[in-house]
Design a protein around this motif. Structure first.
Motif, PDB file in Angstrom:
ATOM      1  N   TRP A 101       1.046  -1.542   0.068  1.00 10.78           N
ATOM      2  CA  TRP A 101       0.091  -0.045   0.146  1.00 10.78           C
ATOM      3  C   TRP A 101       0.718   0.944   0.043  1.00 10.78           C
ATOM      4  CZ3 TRP A 101      -0.321  -3.986   3.686  1.00 10.78           C
ATOM      5  CH2 TRP A 101      -1.976  -4.782   2.777  1.00 10.78           C
ATOM      6  N   LEU A 102       1.178   1.163  -1.325  1.00  5.58           N
ATOM      7  CA  LEU A 102       2.549   2.571  -1.127  1.00  5.58           C
ATOM      8  C   LEU A 102       1.542   4.173  -1.005  1.00  5.58           C
ATOM      9  CD1 LEU A 102       4.656   0.933  -4.299  1.00  5.58           C
ATOM     10  CD2 LEU A 102       4.852   1.230  -1.261  1.00  5.58           C
ATOM     11  N   LYS A 103       0.188   4.445  -1.350  1.00  5.05           N
ATOM     12  CA  LYS A 103      -0.220   5.795  -1.125  1.00  5.05           C
ATOM     13  C   LYS A 103      -0.197   6.293  -0.198  1.00  5.05           C
ATOM     14  CE  LYS A 103      -2.647   4.993  -5.532  1.00  5.05           C
ATOM     15  NZ  LYS A 103      -4.025   5.354  -6.366  1.00  5.05           N
ATOM     16  N   ALA A 104       0.070   6.048   0.544  1.00  3.65           N
ATOM     17  CA  ALA A 104      -0.471   7.007   2.190  1.00  3.65           C
ATOM     18  C   ALA A 104       0.324   5.971   3.499  1.00  3.65           C
ATOM     19  CB  ALA A 104      -1.827   7.136   2.611  1.00  3.65           C
ATOM     20  N   TYR A 105       1.489   5.346   3.855  1.00  6.79           N
ATOM     21  CA  TYR A 105       2.368   4.984   4.631  1.00  6.79           C
ATOM     22  C   TYR A 105       3.517   5.467   4.929  1.00  6.79           C
ATOM     23  CZ  TYR A 105       4.585   0.343   2.676  1.00  6.79           C
ATOM     24  OH  TYR A 105       5.325  -0.509   2.088  1.00  6.79           O
ATOM     25  N   PHE A 106       3.857   5.221   6.226  1.00  2.00           N
ATOM     26  CA  PHE A 106       5.161   4.824   6.543  1.00  2.00           C
ATOM     27  C   PHE A 106       5.908   3.589   7.055  1.00  2.00           C
ATOM     28  CE2 PHE A 106       2.049   8.703   7.550  1.00  2.00           C
ATOM     29  CZ  PHE A 106       2.648   9.591   7.090  1.00  2.00           C
ATOM     30  N   GLU A 107       6.960   3.056   6.464  1.00  2.00           N
ATOM     31  CA  GLU A 107       7.762   2.071   7.046  1.00  2.00           C
ATOM     32  C   GLU A 107       8.301   2.371   7.500  1.00  2.00           C
ATOM     33  OE1 GLU A 107       9.331  -2.103   4.769  1.00  2.00           O
ATOM     34  OE2 GLU A 107       7.825  -0.435   3.820  1.00  2.00           O
ATOM     35  N   LEU A 108       8.793   1.346   8.882  1.00  2.00           N
ATOM     36  CA  LEU A 108       9.440   1.594   9.554  1.00  2.00           C
ATOM     37  C   LEU A 108      10.280   0.234   9.732  1.00  2.00           C
ATOM     38  CD1 LEU A 108       7.774   3.998  10.330  1.00  2.00           C
ATOM     39  CD2 LEU A 108       9.188   3.682  13.162  1.00  2.00           C
TER      40      LEU A 108
END
Length: 344
Positions: A101-108
Motif C-alpha cells: 500500500w504505497l499511497k499513504a504509509y510509513f514503513e519503519l
C-alpha cells in the motif's frame, strides 16, 4: 510463516541477536516470493526486493499455503479499513513493514533493512515509478531512509522509548487522519513493556493533538500459545536460531489476544487464527484452486502451525465518534468476499 521443524532459516550463522531477528524478515520475503512464483499470490513488487530472486529455491507447500493465508487475511483487513476510512472522505495513513500500500504509509524497520530496501527501490524502475517522479524521491540518513510524496521509509528501533524511536515520524504523522498500525511479527520480538509503551504512545499522540479526530486502528500478526507441546517445539526451533520471543508470554490463548488493544482503551478488538481464516473464510472455488497448485501431504502439521499464528485487530475512536463506534465494530471484519476478491 515459520513451521516448527525441517525448514530452517536460510542463514543460521549469525551470532548478534538483532541479526537473527532481521533474518526472519528475509525469510518472510523469500516465503512470499515462493508463494508468488507458485501462483498462490499476485505481487508485482516482491521480486525486486529479493536479491537474485530468479535463483531462489521454492519453499515447501506448507510454507506457501501459510504465507497465502497470512497475506490474504491481512490484505482483507487493510482493505476494509481503507474502505471504512474512505467513508470519512479523508486520506488514510498506514505505519507498517510492508510494500503493497504505497499511497499513504510509513514503513519503519532496522536501519540495516531499510538501507537495503531503499537501494532496491532506487535501482528498480518498477518500484520507484509507483512512488512518483525520480526527482520526487530522496534518500536521507546516509541512505537508510527514503522519502517520496506519500511514502516514507524510516530507520528505527522501536524497542527504544517511543518518543525517541518515533521522532522522525512525528512531523509526518497527522492525528487528523484515520491511521492504521500494522505489525507483522514485530511485537513478539519485543518485551511486553516495550510493545505496551509503543501502543500507548500512539493512543496518547492521537488523544493529545487538538486536531486529533482520526480513527486509530491496529493489526498484529504473530505467533501465540507456545506453551503446548507443539508450541514448545516451535519456540525451541526459533531459539536454536538465536531468536527469542519475549512478547509471546502475555498472550497464551486466542481469547487473550484482543487485550493487546483493549487494555489501551480501544473500543473494539478481535482475533482469528490462521486456521480459522483458512477453514471459514476461503470459499470453495479458492480452496479448489489452491489444492491444484501443489500436493500438500502435511495437512495435520499445517493445521497445527496455522493454529499458533493469529491476526488481532482493534480500533480506537475519537471521543466525538458517535455512531462511528457501532459502524466500525460491526463492519471492520474479514469475510470471504474481502479475502479473495481477485480473479486468477
Amino acid at each position: 510463516m515459520l513451521p516448527p521443524s525441517r525448514y530452517p532459516s536460510s542463514d543460521t550463522s549469525h551470532t548478534e541477536p538483532d541479526a537473527a531477528v532481521r533474518q526472519t524478515d528475509t525469510d518472510a520475503a523469500l516465503a512470499r516470493l515462493s508463494a508468488v512464483q507458485k501462483g498462490y499470490l499476485s505481487d508485482p513488487f516482491i521480486r525486486h526486493l529479493v536479491p537474485r530472486a530468479h535463483l531462489q529455491p521454492a519453499r515447501p507447500p506448507l510454507i506457501n499455503v501459510g504465507t497465502y493465508v497470512r497475506s490474504e487475511g491481512i490484505d482483507a483487513l487493510v482493505g476494509r479499513f481503507l474502505a471504512l476510512a474512505e467513508q470519512e472522505r479523508v486520506p488514510c495513513q498506514i505505519t507498517s513493514a510492508r510494500m503493497e500500500w504505497l499511497k499513504a504509509y510509513f514503513e519503519l524497520d532496522f536501519p540495516e533493512v531499510t538501507m537495503k530496501k531503499a537501494m532496491a527501490i532506487r535501482k528498480s524502475r518498477e518500484l520507484s515509478v509507483v512512488l512518483g517522479k525520480p526527482e520526487d524521491l530522496s534518500l536521507a540518513n546516509g541512505g537508510a531512509a527514503l522519502h517520496a510524496p506519500t511514502y516514507h521509509l524510516l530507520p528505527a528501533d522501536i524497542r527504544r522509548p517511543p518518543a525517541e524511536a518515533l521522532a522522525p515520524l512525528i512531523p509526518l504523522l497527522s492525528p487528523a487522519h484515520p491511521t492504521l498500525l500494522l505489525f507483522e511479527c514485530v511485537l513478539v520480538y519485543m518485551t511486553p513493556a516495550a510493545s505496551s509503551a509503543l501502543t500507548q504512545w500512539f493512543v496518547d499522540y492521537f488523544a493529545a493533538a487538538h486536531e486529533g479526530c482520526g480513527v486509530l486502528g491496529g493489526i498484529v500478526y504473530e505467533m501465540f500459545g507456545l506453551d503446548d507441546p507443539f508450541g514448545k517445539v516451535m519456540r525451541a526451533n526459533l531459539q536454536a536460531r538465536n531468536v527469542s520471543l519475549p512478547g509471546v508470554d502475555p498472550y497464551p490463548t486466542q481469547e487473550s489476544l484482543p487485550e493487546r488493544f483493549l487494555s489501551h482503551g480501544f473500543e473494539f478488538a478481535k482475533a482469528l487464527t490462521l486456521r480459522d481464516i483458512r477453514r471459514s473464510y476461503i470459499d470453495e472455488a479458492q480452496q479448489e484452486r489452491i489444492s491444484q497448485l501443489e500436493l500438500l501431504d502435511e495437512i495435520e502439521e499445517l493445521e497445527l502451525v496455522l493454529a499458533h499464528y493469529a491476526m488481532t485487530w482493534g480500533v480506537k475512536l475519537p471521543a466525538n465518534a458517535g455512531a462511528l463506534k457501532v459502524s466500525w465494530a460491526q463492519q471492520w471484519d474479514i469475510s470471504a468476499s474481502q479475502v479473495f476478491p481477485q480473479a486468477f
